[in-house]
Design a protein around this motif. Sequence first.
Motif, short mmCIF file in Angstrom:
data_model
loop_
_atom_site.label_atom_id
_atom_site.label_comp_id
_atom_site.label_asym_id
_atom_site.label_seq_id
_atom_site.Cartn_x
_atom_site.Cartn_y
_atom_site.Cartn_z
N TRP A 290 -3.92 27.68 74.85
CA TRP A 290 -2.90 27.16 75.77
C TRP A 290 -1.57 27.88 75.65
O TRP A 290 -0.74 27.86 76.57
CB TRP A 290 -2.67 25.67 75.48
CG TRP A 290 -2.27 25.39 74.05
CD1 TRP A 290 -3.09 25.11 73.00
CD2 TRP A 290 -0.94 25.41 73.51
NE1 TRP A 290 -2.37 24.95 71.84
CE2 TRP A 290 -1.05 25.12 72.13
CE3 TRP A 290 0.32 25.63 74.05
CZ2 TRP A 290 0.06 25.06 71.29
CZ3 TRP A 290 1.44 25.57 73.22
CH2 TRP A 290 1.30 25.29 71.85
N LEU A 291 -1.34 28.55 74.51
CA LEU A 291 -0.03 29.15 74.25
C LEU A 291 0.31 30.25 75.24
O LEU A 291 1.49 30.43 75.59
CB LEU A 291 0.02 29.68 72.82
CG LEU A 291 1.34 30.29 72.36
CD1 LEU A 291 2.47 29.27 72.40
CD2 LEU A 291 1.21 30.87 70.95
N ALA A 292 -0.68 31.00 75.72
CA ALA A 292 -0.39 32.08 76.66
C ALA A 292 0.25 31.53 77.93
O ALA A 292 1.25 32.09 78.42
CB ALA A 292 -1.69 32.84 76.99
N ASP A 293 -0.28 30.44 78.47
CA ASP A 293 0.31 29.82 79.66
C ASP A 293 1.71 29.29 79.37
O ASP A 293 2.63 29.42 80.19
CB ASP A 293 -0.57 28.68 80.17
CG ASP A 293 -1.85 29.18 80.81
OD1 ASP A 293 -1.89 30.34 81.26
OD2 ASP A 293 -2.82 28.40 80.87
N ASP A 294 1.88 28.68 78.20
CA ASP A 294 3.17 28.11 77.84
C ASP A 294 4.24 29.20 77.74
O ASP A 294 5.34 29.06 78.30
CB ASP A 294 3.05 27.37 76.50
CG ASP A 294 4.34 26.70 76.08
OD1 ASP A 294 4.69 25.67 76.67
OD2 ASP A 294 5.01 27.23 75.16
N LEU A 295 3.93 30.29 77.07
CA LEU A 295 4.91 31.38 76.93
C LEU A 295 5.21 32.01 78.28
O LEU A 295 6.36 32.34 78.58
CB LEU A 295 4.38 32.43 75.96
CG LEU A 295 4.26 32.01 74.49
CD1 LEU A 295 3.63 33.12 73.67
CD2 LEU A 295 5.62 31.63 73.92
N GLN A 296 4.19 32.17 79.11
CA GLN A 296 4.40 32.77 80.42
C GLN A 296 5.35 31.92 81.26
O GLN A 296 6.25 32.45 81.93
CB GLN A 296 3.07 32.95 81.14
CG GLN A 296 3.18 33.73 82.44
CD GLN A 296 1.82 34.13 82.95
OE1 GLN A 296 0.96 33.29 83.24
NE2 GLN A 296 1.59 35.43 83.05
N ALA A 297 5.17 30.60 81.22
CA ALA A 297 6.05 29.71 81.98
C ALA A 297 7.48 29.79 81.45
O ALA A 297 8.45 29.81 82.23
CB ALA A 297 5.54 28.27 81.91
N ARG A 298 7.64 29.87 80.14
CA ARG A 298 8.98 29.94 79.56
C ARG A 298 9.66 31.28 79.84
O ARG A 298 10.89 31.35 79.94
CB ARG A 298 8.90 29.69 78.05
CG ARG A 298 8.49 28.27 77.67
CD ARG A 298 8.31 28.12 76.17
NE ARG A 298 7.80 26.83 75.79
CZ ARG A 298 8.55 25.76 75.53
NH1 ARG A 298 9.88 25.85 75.62
NH2 ARG A 298 8.01 24.61 75.18
N LEU A 299 8.87 32.33 79.99
CA LEU A 299 9.44 33.64 80.35
C LEU A 299 9.97 33.65 81.78
O LEU A 299 10.82 34.47 82.12
CB LEU A 299 8.37 34.73 80.19
CG LEU A 299 8.09 35.19 78.76
CD1 LEU A 299 6.79 35.99 78.70
CD2 LEU A 299 9.25 36.01 78.22
N ARG A 300 9.47 32.74 82.62
CA ARG A 300 9.88 32.68 84.02
C ARG A 300 10.99 31.66 84.26
O ARG A 300 11.43 31.49 85.40
CB ARG A 300 8.67 32.34 84.89
CG ARG A 300 7.59 33.43 84.91
CD ARG A 300 6.34 32.94 85.61
NE ARG A 300 5.35 34.01 85.75
CZ ARG A 300 4.09 33.82 86.13
NH1 ARG A 300 3.67 32.58 86.42
NH2 ARG A 300 3.26 34.83 86.23
N ALA A 301 11.44 30.99 83.22
CA ALA A 301 12.47 29.96 83.37
C ALA A 301 13.81 30.58 83.74
O ALA A 301 14.03 31.80 83.61
CB ALA A 301 12.60 29.17 82.08
N ASP A 302 14.74 29.74 84.22
CA ASP A 302 16.07 30.24 84.60
C ASP A 302 16.77 30.88 83.40
O ASP A 302 17.50 31.86 83.54
CB ASP A 302 16.92 29.09 85.15
CG ASP A 302 16.41 28.59 86.49
OD1 ASP A 302 15.69 29.35 87.17
OD2 ASP A 302 16.72 27.44 86.85
N GLU A 303 16.58 30.29 82.22
CA GLU A 303 17.11 30.86 80.98
C GLU A 303 15.89 31.22 80.13
O GLU A 303 15.42 30.43 79.33
CB GLU A 303 18.00 29.86 80.26
CG GLU A 303 18.65 30.39 78.99
CD GLU A 303 20.01 31.04 79.23
OE1 GLU A 303 20.50 31.71 78.32
OE2 GLU A 303 20.55 30.88 80.33
N PRO A 304 15.33 32.41 80.32
CA PRO A 304 14.04 32.72 79.73
C PRO A 304 14.09 32.91 78.22
O PRO A 304 15.13 33.25 77.65
CB PRO A 304 13.64 34.03 80.41
CG PRO A 304 14.95 34.67 80.78
CD PRO A 304 15.87 33.53 81.13
#
Length: 256
Positions: free
Chosen positions: A150-164
């Motif tokens: 699950w971590l790959a999806d979690d990190l990918q979403a956090r990389l796309r955040a407004d404050e990545p």
Amino acid sequence: MTDLLQVYDAEVRGSFLNRLPPGWTGTSDGPLARCLTDRGGFAMFVDDATALSGEDLRGLVDRTFAFFQDQQRPFEWKTFDHDRDDLRPLLIERGARPGPHEALVLGETALLATDAEPPDGVIIREARQRTDLERIAAMETEVWSEDWSWLADDLQARLRADEPITVLVAEDGDDLVSAAWLVPLPGTRVAGLWGGSTQSSHRGRGIYRALVARRARLALDRGYTILQVDASDDSRPILERLGLRTVGGTVPYLAG
């Protein structure tokens, strides 16, 4: 230490509902934040709960367990050593199971922004590609002997955040031997140091320390002057030697 703990309570816990991770939805019930996540649920006091009577606290705990049961979601209640003493017995009474204790470690970013480098043959680089994130998840799965896919999806979403976030990997040739990420907390002075798990073959060689130093320098560049870590028994002594302070601790209680 008290001042740093106050910073944590005010800026990290207090702002939590304003900066939920991608995919999380949250509401408050008095001093409690209650969230639905991609993997279940999460609860944590984000405000002072000392004014609640014992009966009020019991009612809050009952409502929280009922909420996640209705949602058919397992959940984690993140507790802190300085939460009120009668909270944890109520969680255990309802079948919640305590996870490992971690130290709550904070300090000035500048103390960690050193020129520490990894050992010869190991390189540290920033990672953004999906293939790297999947390699990180596979490495964590191997280190912890449980499914971290699950971590790959979690990190990918956090990389796309407004404050990545910023994700770093340490590689020895073709082998990914460690990974860590800097998690800025928008609207605060604080950034979190997450990850840092290292393959057993490469522990004790200064890789974790080099990842800490690199992330601290990045945090200073982004204006975050305080770093916070939920530290394991392995990483806490390293962080303390670098000048951070253990101000408390945290234990997750798992239910469902």
